[in-house]
Design a protein around this motif. Structure first.
Motif, PDB file in Angstrom:
ATOM      1  N   TRP A  37      -9.127 -64.045  76.091  1.00  0.00           N
ATOM      2  CA  TRP A  37      -7.663 -63.891  76.102  1.00  0.00           C
ATOM      3  C   TRP A  37      -7.001 -64.963  76.961  1.00  0.00           C
ATOM      4  O   TRP A  37      -7.295 -65.118  78.126  1.00  0.00           O
ATOM      5  CB  TRP A  37      -7.276 -62.486  76.560  1.00  0.00           C
ATOM      6  CG  TRP A  37      -8.028 -61.464  75.767  1.00  0.00           C
ATOM      7  CD1 TRP A  37      -8.933 -60.562  76.245  1.00  0.00           C
ATOM      8  CD2 TRP A  37      -8.001 -61.278  74.352  1.00  0.00           C
ATOM      9  NE1 TRP A  37      -9.462 -59.829  75.211  1.00  0.00           N
ATOM     10  CE2 TRP A  37      -8.909 -60.238  74.038  1.00  0.00           C
ATOM     11  CE3 TRP A  37      -7.311 -61.880  73.316  1.00  0.00           C
ATOM     12  CZ2 TRP A  37      -9.128 -59.793  72.742  1.00  0.00           C
ATOM     13  CZ3 TRP A  37      -7.530 -61.437  72.018  1.00  0.00           C
ATOM     14  CH2 TRP A  37      -8.421 -60.401  71.739  1.00  0.00           C
ATOM     15  N   GLY A  38      -6.118 -65.715  76.311  1.00  0.00           N
ATOM     16  CA  GLY A  38      -5.405 -66.793  76.992  1.00  0.00           C
ATOM     17  C   GLY A  38      -6.111 -68.131  76.881  1.00  0.00           C
ATOM     18  O   GLY A  38      -5.543 -69.152  77.237  1.00  0.00           O
TER      19      GLY A  38
ATOM     20  N   ASN B  62      -8.744 -40.694  66.169  1.00  0.00           N
ATOM     21  CA  ASN B  62      -7.880 -39.646  65.598  1.00  0.00           C
ATOM     22  C   ASN B  62      -6.412 -40.037  65.579  1.00  0.00           C
ATOM     23  O   ASN B  62      -5.660 -39.609  64.713  1.00  0.00           O
ATOM     24  CB  ASN B  62      -8.034 -38.344  66.387  1.00  0.00           C
ATOM     25  CG  ASN B  62      -9.357 -37.671  66.104  1.00  0.00           C
ATOM     26  OD1 ASN B  62      -9.921 -37.814  65.023  1.00  0.00           O
ATOM     27  ND2 ASN B  62      -9.870 -36.959  67.085  1.00  0.00           N
ATOM     28  N   ASP B  63      -5.990 -40.846  66.556  1.00  0.00           N
ATOM     29  CA  ASP B  63      -4.572 -41.182  66.680  1.00  0.00           C
ATOM     30  C   ASP B  63      -4.259 -42.646  66.388  1.00  0.00           C
ATOM     31  O   ASP B  63      -3.198 -43.144  66.734  1.00  0.00           O
ATOM     32  CB  ASP B  63      -4.081 -40.832  68.088  1.00  0.00           C
ATOM     33  CG  ASP B  63      -4.836 -41.577  69.178  1.00  0.00           C
ATOM     34  OD1 ASP B  63      -5.901 -42.176  68.899  1.00  0.00           O
ATOM     35  OD2 ASP B  63      -4.364 -41.566  70.330  1.00  0.00           O
ATOM     36  N   GLY B  64      -5.190 -43.363  65.746  1.00  0.00           N
ATOM     37  CA  GLY B  64      -4.935 -44.760  65.413  1.00  0.00           C
ATOM     38  C   GLY B  64      -6.228 -45.559  65.362  1.00  0.00           C
ATOM     39  O   GLY B  64      -7.290 -45.024  65.103  1.00  0.00           O
ATOM     40  N   PHE B  65      -6.107 -46.852  65.627  1.00  0.00           N
ATOM     41  CA  PHE B  65      -7.311 -47.680  65.683  1.00  0.00           C
ATOM     42  C   PHE B  65      -7.248 -48.588  66.898  1.00  0.00           C
ATOM     43  O   PHE B  65      -6.186 -48.893  67.419  1.00  0.00           O
ATOM     44  CB  PHE B  65      -7.536 -48.478  64.385  1.00  0.00           C
ATOM     45  CG  PHE B  65      -6.519 -49.541  64.069  1.00  0.00           C
ATOM     46  CD1 PHE B  65      -6.648 -50.835  64.572  1.00  0.00           C
ATOM     47  CD2 PHE B  65      -5.446 -49.268  63.239  1.00  0.00           C
ATOM     48  CE1 PHE B  65      -5.732 -51.823  64.261  1.00  0.00           C
ATOM     49  CE2 PHE B  65      -4.517 -50.243  62.909  1.00  0.00           C
ATOM     50  CZ  PHE B  65      -4.668 -51.526  63.425  1.00  0.00           C
ATOM     51  N   ASN B  66      -8.433 -48.981  67.352  1.00  0.00           N
ATOM     52  CA  ASN B  66      -8.569 -49.873  68.497  1.00  0.00           C
ATOM     53  C   ASN B  66      -9.166 -51.195  68.067  1.00  0.00           C
ATOM     54  O   ASN B  66     -10.113 -51.225  67.282  1.00  0.00           O
ATOM     55  CB  ASN B  66      -9.488 -49.273  69.572  1.00  0.00           C
ATOM     56  CG  ASN B  66      -8.896 -48.070  70.239  1.00  0.00           C
ATOM     57  OD1 ASN B  66      -7.685 -47.871  70.253  1.00  0.00           O
ATOM     58  ND2 ASN B  66      -9.744 -47.230  70.804  1.00  0.00           N
ATOM     59  N   LEU B  67      -8.618 -52.274  68.605  1.00  0.00           N
ATOM     60  CA  LEU B  67      -9.235 -53.591  68.560  1.00  0.00           C
ATOM     61  C   LEU B  67      -9.806 -53.773  69.955  1.00  0.00           C
ATOM     62  O   LEU B  67      -9.059 -53.704  70.931  1.00  0.00           O
ATOM     63  CB  LEU B  67      -8.173 -54.654  68.244  1.00  0.00           C
ATOM     64  CG  LEU B  67      -8.580 -56.120  68.205  1.00  0.00           C
ATOM     65  CD1 LEU B  67      -7.503 -56.920  67.475  1.00  0.00           C
ATOM     66  CD2 LEU B  67      -8.849 -56.735  69.544  1.00  0.00           C
ATOM     67  N   LYS B  68     -11.128 -53.966  70.048  1.00  0.00           N
ATOM     68  CA  LYS B  68     -11.787 -54.055  71.355  1.00  0.00           C
ATOM     69  C   LYS B  68     -12.565 -55.360  71.432  1.00  0.00           C
ATOM     70  O   LYS B  68     -13.343 -55.670  70.521  1.00  0.00           O
ATOM     71  CB  LYS B  68     -12.752 -52.887  71.553  1.00  0.00           C
ATOM     72  CG  LYS B  68     -12.115 -51.535  71.383  1.00  0.00           C
ATOM     73  CD  LYS B  68     -12.996 -50.341  71.628  1.00  0.00           C
ATOM     74  CE  LYS B  68     -14.440 -50.455  71.283  1.00  0.00           C
ATOM     75  NZ  LYS B  68     -15.200 -49.224  71.510  1.00  0.00           N
ATOM     76  N   TRP B  69     -12.360 -56.088  72.529  1.00  0.00           N
ATOM     77  CA  TRP B  69     -13.121 -57.325  72.716  1.00  0.00           C
ATOM     78  C   TRP B  69     -13.002 -57.796  74.151  1.00  0.00           C
ATOM     79  O   TRP B  69     -11.925 -57.684  74.758  1.00  0.00           O
ATOM     80  CB  TRP B  69     -12.627 -58.395  71.763  1.00  0.00           C
ATOM     81  CG  TRP B  69     -13.572 -59.536  71.538  1.00  0.00           C
ATOM     82  CD1 TRP B  69     -14.920 -59.555  71.745  1.00  0.00           C
ATOM     83  CD2 TRP B  69     -13.245 -60.826  71.034  1.00  0.00           C
ATOM     84  NE1 TRP B  69     -15.446 -60.777  71.402  1.00  0.00           N
ATOM     85  CE2 TRP B  69     -14.432 -61.586  70.955  1.00  0.00           C
ATOM     86  CE3 TRP B  69     -12.063 -61.421  70.627  1.00  0.00           C
ATOM     87  CZ2 TRP B  69     -14.474 -62.902  70.509  1.00  0.00           C
ATOM     88  CZ3 TRP B  69     -12.099 -62.725  70.174  1.00  0.00           C
ATOM     89  CH2 TRP B  69     -13.290 -63.450  70.117  1.00  0.00           C
ATOM     90  N   GLU B  70     -14.054 -58.320  74.674  1.00  0.00           N
ATOM     91  CA  GLU B  70     -14.171 -58.848  76.027  1.00  0.00           C
ATOM     92  C   GLU B  70     -13.806 -57.756  77.022  1.00  0.00           C
ATOM     93  O   GLU B  70     -14.560 -56.815  77.218  1.00  0.00           O
ATOM     94  CB  GLU B  70     -13.323 -60.109  76.231  1.00  0.00           C
ATOM     95  CG  GLU B  70     -13.640 -60.813  77.532  1.00  0.00           C
ATOM     96  CD  GLU B  70     -12.604 -61.856  77.919  1.00  0.00           C
ATOM     97  OE1 GLU B  70     -13.018 -62.891  78.448  1.00  0.00           O
ATOM     98  OE2 GLU B  70     -11.400 -61.616  77.700  1.00  0.00           O
ATOM     99  N   ASN B  71     -12.631 -57.824  77.596  1.00  0.00           N
ATOM    100  CA  ASN B  71     -12.241 -56.870  78.643  1.00  0.00           C
ATOM    101  C   ASN B  71     -11.000 -56.069  78.282  1.00  0.00           C
ATOM    102  O   ASN B  71     -10.395 -55.448  79.130  1.00  0.00           O
ATOM    103  CB  ASN B  71     -12.006 -57.611  79.972  1.00  0.00           C
ATOM    104  CG  ASN B  71     -10.936 -58.682  79.840  1.00  0.00           C
ATOM    105  OD1 ASN B  71     -10.369 -58.877  78.760  1.00  0.00           O
ATOM    106  ND2 ASN B  71     -10.654 -59.378  80.919  1.00  0.00           N
ATOM    107  N   LEU B  72     -10.601 -56.087  76.983  1.00  0.00           N
ATOM    108  CA  LEU B  72      -9.361 -55.415  76.556  1.00  0.00           C
ATOM    109  C   LEU B  72      -9.577 -54.483  75.384  1.00  0.00           C
ATOM    110  O   LEU B  72     -10.470 -54.697  74.556  1.00  0.00           O
ATOM    111  CB  LEU B  72      -8.300 -56.444  76.165  1.00  0.00           C
ATOM    112  CG  LEU B  72      -7.669 -57.273  77.263  1.00  0.00           C
ATOM    113  CD1 LEU B  72      -6.653 -58.251  76.675  1.00  0.00           C
ATOM    114  CD2 LEU B  72      -7.013 -56.400  78.304  1.00  0.00           C
TER     115      LEU B  72
END
Length: 172
Positions: free
Chosen positions: A56-57, A155-165
């Motif tokens: 990120w960044g 249940n309440d949506g979706f997550n994008l997960k990567w590195e530390n976020l």
């Protein structure tokens, strides 16, 4: 009940491009799929690894549109109307982009699909006139390190997960 299945794409379902096996790419194709009521949401993406890079960044710059994965632009497909981050989204197949910043991110749903995710100049292939939805979402720090980009249906949506976020996108 949400089926938070995440799987590599079945080779039989993959389109062939110059007879190359996409599953052998450094960023292999993946799928996350789940239901919200009677409506199925499917996310098709390529999953890069951190590989000791700052994501990120740096690898993914702030304040620039990102294809939300690697290789081809990430797509989301829904077989019914959903509310995504507070905005109505009709049934269909769309490209999914984000504009990360140090604080709030903009998610973008775009009606163009099938394109490679970036041009040679590293800009996305997104055509702004095809945007059908934009919304702000705030990422949170992850409690653990995530080596490979992953989408996860909750249940309440979706997550994008990567590195530390983790970027949670609410869906109803």
């Amino acid at each position: 009940m949400v089926d938070n299945s995440v799987a590599e794409v079945n080779p039989a379902e993959k389109p062939t491009v110059a007879s190359k096996d996409k599953s052998s790419r450094p960023s292999p194709p993946m799928v996350a799929s789940g239901k919200f009521g009677n409506t199925t949401l499917r996310i098709d993406y390529s999953s890069p690894s951190v590989k000791e890079r700052k994501i990120w960044g740096e690898l993914v710059p702030y304040n620039k549109v990102w294809r939300a994965g690697a290789n081809e632009a990430t797509t989301i497909t829904t077989d019914g109307e959903l509310t995504v981050a507070g905005k109505k989204l009709q049934a269909g197949k769309y490209s999914f982009y984000v504009i990360p910043t140090e604080k709030d991110w903009t998610i973008i749903v775009n009606s163009q699909t099938g394109q490679w995710g970036i041009k040679r100049n590293r800009e996305t292939t997104r055509l702004i006139e095809n945007d059908v939805m934009k919304a702000k979402v705030t990422p949170i720090n992850s409690s653990n390190f995530i080596e490979r980009l992953t989408y996860e249906i909750k249940n309440d949506g979706f997550n994008l997960k990567w590195e530390n976020l983790v970027l949670h996108v609410p869906v109803k």
